[in-house]
Design a protein around this motif. Structure first.
Motif, PDB file in Angstrom:
ATOM      1  N   ASN A  73       0.813  -1.209   0.000  1.00 32.56           N
ATOM      2  CA  ASN A  73       0.000   0.000   0.000  1.00 32.56           C
ATOM      3  C   ASN A  73       0.847   1.259   0.000  1.00 32.56           C
ATOM      4  O   ASN A  73       0.566   2.208  -0.720  1.00 32.56           O
ATOM      5  CB  ASN A  73      -0.936  -0.003   1.204  1.00 32.56           C
ATOM      6  N   SER A  74       1.920   1.283   0.796  1.00 38.35           N
ATOM      7  CA  SER A  74       2.706   2.507   0.941  1.00 38.35           C
ATOM      8  C   SER A  74       3.452   2.864  -0.337  1.00 38.35           C
ATOM      9  O   SER A  74       3.605   4.036  -0.674  1.00 38.35           O
ATOM     10  CB  SER A  74       3.687   2.372   2.101  1.00 38.35           C
ATOM     11  N   SER A  75       3.929   1.874  -1.084  1.00 40.68           N
ATOM     12  CA  SER A  75       4.628   2.168  -2.339  1.00 40.68           C
ATOM     13  C   SER A  75       3.699   2.037  -3.537  1.00 40.68           C
ATOM     14  O   SER A  75       4.116   2.208  -4.675  1.00 40.68           O
ATOM     15  CB  SER A  75       5.820   1.225  -2.517  1.00 40.68           C
ATOM     16  N   ILE A  76       2.420   1.745  -3.282  1.00 41.85           N
ATOM     17  CA  ILE A  76       1.389   1.616  -4.315  1.00 41.85           C
ATOM     18  C   ILE A  76       1.893   0.698  -5.437  1.00 41.85           C
ATOM     19  O   ILE A  76       2.110   1.115  -6.570  1.00 41.85           O
ATOM     20  CB  ILE A  76       0.965   2.981  -4.874  1.00 41.85           C
ATOM     21  N   SER A  77       2.089  -0.561  -5.109  1.00 39.01           N
ATOM     22  CA  SER A  77       2.631  -1.488  -6.100  1.00 39.01           C
ATOM     23  C   SER A  77       2.009  -2.874  -5.966  1.00 39.01           C
ATOM     24  O   SER A  77       1.503  -3.252  -4.917  1.00 39.01           O
ATOM     25  CB  SER A  77       4.152  -1.595  -5.945  1.00 39.01           C
TER      26      SER A  77
ATOM     27  N   ASN B  91       3.092  -0.215 -10.677  1.00 33.21           N
ATOM     28  CA  ASN B  91       4.103   0.533  -9.927  1.00 33.21           C
ATOM     29  C   ASN B  91       3.652   1.946  -9.574  1.00 33.21           C
ATOM     30  O   ASN B  91       4.470   2.850  -9.424  1.00 33.21           O
ATOM     31  CB  ASN B  91       5.408   0.590 -10.718  1.00 33.21           C
ATOM     32  N   GLY B  92       2.356   2.154  -9.468  1.00 35.29           N
ATOM     33  CA  GLY B  92       1.853   3.448  -9.043  1.00 35.29           C
ATOM     34  C   GLY B  92       1.625   4.445 -10.151  1.00 35.29           C
ATOM     35  O   GLY B  92       1.233   5.582  -9.886  1.00 35.29           O
TER      36      GLY B  92
ATOM     37  N   SER C 111      -4.368   2.808  -4.371  1.00 29.98           N
ATOM     38  CA  SER C 111      -3.758   2.058  -3.279  1.00 29.98           C
ATOM     39  C   SER C 111      -4.619   0.821  -3.043  1.00 29.98           C
ATOM     40  O   SER C 111      -5.842   0.875  -3.172  1.00 29.98           O
ATOM     41  CB  SER C 111      -3.704   2.904  -2.007  1.00 29.98           C
ATOM     42  N   PHE C 112      -3.974  -0.275  -2.665  1.00 33.29           N
ATOM     43  CA  PHE C 112      -4.684  -1.546  -2.561  1.00 33.29           C
ATOM     44  C   PHE C 112      -4.734  -2.028  -1.116  1.00 33.29           C
ATOM     45  O   PHE C 112      -3.795  -1.877  -0.347  1.00 33.29           O
ATOM     46  CB  PHE C 112      -4.004  -2.591  -3.444  1.00 33.29           C
TER      47      PHE C 112
ATOM     48  N   VAL D 122      -8.290  -7.626  -6.546  1.00 31.61           N
ATOM     49  CA  VAL D 122      -7.771  -6.705  -5.541  1.00 31.61           C
ATOM     50  C   VAL D 122      -8.832  -5.666  -5.204  1.00 31.61           C
ATOM     51  O   VAL D 122      -9.646  -5.283  -6.047  1.00 31.61           O
ATOM     52  CB  VAL D 122      -6.480  -5.999  -6.015  1.00 31.61           C
ATOM     53  N   THR D 123      -8.818  -5.233  -3.945  1.00 27.50           N
ATOM     54  CA  THR D 123      -9.688  -4.137  -3.520  1.00 27.50           C
ATOM     55  C   THR D 123      -8.830  -2.897  -3.301  1.00 27.50           C
ATOM     56  O   THR D 123      -7.676  -2.991  -2.865  1.00 27.50           O
ATOM     57  CB  THR D 123     -10.437  -4.471  -2.219  1.00 27.50           C
ATOM     58  N   THR D 124      -9.399  -1.736  -3.618  1.00 29.52           N
ATOM     59  CA  THR D 124      -8.678  -0.482  -3.461  1.00 29.52           C
ATOM     60  C   THR D 124      -9.126   0.233  -2.195  1.00 29.52           C
ATOM     61  O   THR D 124     -10.166  -0.083  -1.620  1.00 29.52           O
ATOM     62  CB  THR D 124      -8.912   0.446  -4.666  1.00 29.52           C
ATOM     63  N   ILE D 125      -8.314   1.203  -1.782  1.00 28.95           N
ATOM     64  CA  ILE D 125      -8.661   2.081  -0.680  1.00 28.95           C
ATOM     65  C   ILE D 125      -9.069   3.417  -1.278  1.00 28.95           C
ATOM     66  O   ILE D 125      -8.346   3.973  -2.102  1.00 28.95           O
ATOM     67  CB  ILE D 125      -7.473   2.282   0.271  1.00 28.95           C
ATOM     68  N   GLY D 126     -10.198   3.931  -0.877  1.00 30.73           N
ATOM     69  CA  GLY D 126     -10.620   5.229  -1.378  1.00 30.73           C
ATOM     70  C   GLY D 126     -12.122   5.301  -1.544  1.00 30.73           C
ATOM     71  O   GLY D 126     -12.850   4.367  -1.222  1.00 30.73           O
ATOM     72  N   VAL D 127     -12.562   6.415  -2.046  1.00 35.10           N
ATOM     73  CA  VAL D 127     -13.983   6.642  -2.313  1.00 35.10           C
ATOM     74  C   VAL D 127     -14.129   7.028  -3.773  1.00 35.10           C
ATOM     75  O   VAL D 127     -13.637   8.070  -4.181  1.00 35.10           O
ATOM     76  CB  VAL D 127     -14.552   7.748  -1.401  1.00 35.10           C
ATOM     77  N   PRO D 128     -14.748   6.185  -4.614  1.00 27.76           N
ATOM     78  CA  PRO D 128     -15.300   4.874  -4.245  1.00 27.76           C
ATOM     79  C   PRO D 128     -14.200   3.817  -4.099  1.00 27.76           C
ATOM     80  O   PRO D 128     -13.081   4.007  -4.535  1.00 27.76           O
ATOM     81  CB  PRO D 128     -16.216   4.542  -5.427  1.00 27.76           C
TER      82      PRO D 128
END
Length: 199
Positions: free
Chosen positions: A102-106, A127-128, A135-136, A150-156
């Motif tokens: 998540n932190s390196s978005i990869s 690789n972002g 972010s996943f 994969v599920t993402t973090i965010g809205v939506p």
């Protein structure tokens, strides 16, 4: 990381703890510890990563009837220094592992040898890059070992299907579902014994 030994023959099957919280390894362990059955069908490989170290180490322990092997490391994959949130997602047959950071978005992928415990054939799926950069939160691999969800973090929040056999896997991802939630969180997803993926 620590372990405890429980003998289930005691207390009418409820068990008795004989050895509690025996230390295996110290340091900042990332979220995504996982286990893969050894090629012999009996033993288990335990894999994990650490964070706050700028490295690409994957840590491995072999669990056998004789106990736990010493911790070994393998340098492979992307390096990062703030990867407290890192998932290791094995394929159902254990031949591949996907890493979500998540932190390196990869998203990265490895081949895994269930007999030797060696990882190889590292490739980067994402690789972002792109707009927006997602972010996943979590992932699962389909029963046929081909599709990564994969599920993402965010809205939506999105659920993506990624074909691991596609040379441009991330660019050709499919949106399976989305949730227009009010909070900036993601969903955990798991492959169940019935072959379905639940979140």
């Amino acid at each position: 990381i620590s372990y405890s030994l429980v003998d289930l023959s005691y207390n009418n099957g409820l068990g008795k703890v004989f050895n509690k919280n025996t230390l295996i390894d110290t340091g900042n362990i990332a979220d995504g510890i996982t286990a893969i059955r050894h090629g012999n069908g009996r033993d288990w490989w335990i894999l994990y990563k650490k964070w706050f170290f700028n490295n690409n180490f994957i840590y491995k322990i072999l669990l056998t009837p004789q106990g736990l092997s010493p911790v070994s490391t393998q340098n492979i994959g992307l390096s990062f220094s703030n990867g407290s949130f890192y998932r290791l997602i094995p394929s159902p047959d254990g031949s591949a592992i996907v890493g979500l950071c998540n932190s390196s978005i990869s998203i990265e992928k490895f081949s895994f040898d269930r007999c030797t415990g060696n990882l190889s054939n590292h490739s980067v799926i994402y690789n972002g890059t792109g707009s927006p950069p997602y972010s996943f939160w979590d992932g699962a691999i389909s029963p046929n070992n081909r599709f990564l969800y994969v599920t993402t973090i965010g809205v939506p929040e999105y659920v993506f299907q990624i074909d691991l056999l596609n040379s441009n896997a991330y660019q050709n991802k499919i949106v399976v579902d989305s949730i227009d939630s009010l909070s900036n969180t993601g969903s955990a997803i798991r492959l169940a014994p019935n072959g379905k993926i639940y979140r």
